[in-house]
Write an enzyme that holds these catalytic residues in place. Sequence first.
Site, PDB file in Angstrom:
ATOM      1  N   HIS A   9       0.816  -1.217   0.000  1.00  9.02           N
ATOM      2  CA  HIS A   9       0.000   0.000   0.000  1.00  9.02           C
ATOM      3  C   HIS A   9       0.853   1.272   0.000  1.00  9.02           C
ATOM      4  O   HIS A   9       2.058   1.247   0.284  1.00  9.02           O
ATOM      5  CB  HIS A   9      -0.926   0.010   1.211  1.00  9.02           C
ATOM      6  N   GLU A  82      -2.009  -6.988   7.462  1.00  8.03           N
ATOM      7  CA  GLU A  82      -0.674  -6.971   8.034  1.00  8.03           C
ATOM      8  C   GLU A  82      -0.595  -7.868   9.263  1.00  8.03           C
ATOM      9  O   GLU A  82      -1.622  -8.256   9.844  1.00  8.03           O
ATOM     10  CB  GLU A  82      -0.297  -5.518   8.410  1.00  8.03           C
ATOM     11  N   HIS A 149       0.521  -5.553   2.694  1.00  9.94           N
ATOM     12  CA  HIS A 149       1.343  -4.762   3.610  1.00  9.94           C
ATOM     13  C   HIS A 149       2.763  -5.314   3.617  1.00  9.94           C
ATOM     14  O   HIS A 149       2.996  -6.467   3.232  1.00  9.94           O
ATOM     15  CB  HIS A 149       0.726  -4.803   5.003  1.00  9.94           C
TER      16      HIS A 149
END
Length: 210
Positions: A9, A82, A149
Amino acid sequence: MTRLIVWRHGNTDWNASGRVQGQTDIGLNDLGREQARAAAQLLAGFHPDAIFASDLQRAADTAGALAALTGLPVHTDVRLRERHFGPWQGLRLTEAAEQYPEEYARWRAGHPDPGAGIETLDDVGKRLGVAFQEAADTAPGGTVVAATHAGAARQGIGQLLGWEPAVLRTIDSLRNCHWTELWHDDQRGWRLRAHNIGPRNDADSTAGHQ
């Protein structure tokens, strides 16, 4: 040959301030949105067949920039989140080091289970590896993009490639809005094609917990 693009991201305010995000749902900042648009322009050239994303806003919105160019839907998957960092989430790394010195030292050393309620590396790798494989299986012979992530990406990639933890630790974390390209065929299985590819921006964070 199936191609899997594992995409980190864009930048967030917590990236910029060095806070541990983990699974806290923090959105992109202006820089992150700009990074997502720039990266999406490049990724659209791969002509993806499917787009997947973590359900956390920073990853889902990053994927949305590519969806806007391709017209493809974004399939969100909670398994692409994540690593969970327990009570560290929301702390700056300096604060985590002060409040949890033993666990912090183990984390910095790459211990697979540092304690303090932090998700183990084995659990992260298995969670992401299955999610990546299932995403790739939706477009055999095509191209799939999975927005996730930094820490999650590295562990999931390692799971697909079958890399030992000591080898995986030598691989740099993905920069904001950069990606890893993996290829798969029936003869050779998964292999690494490229790593940390994307638009250049010196403000990118490389911290593996973000």
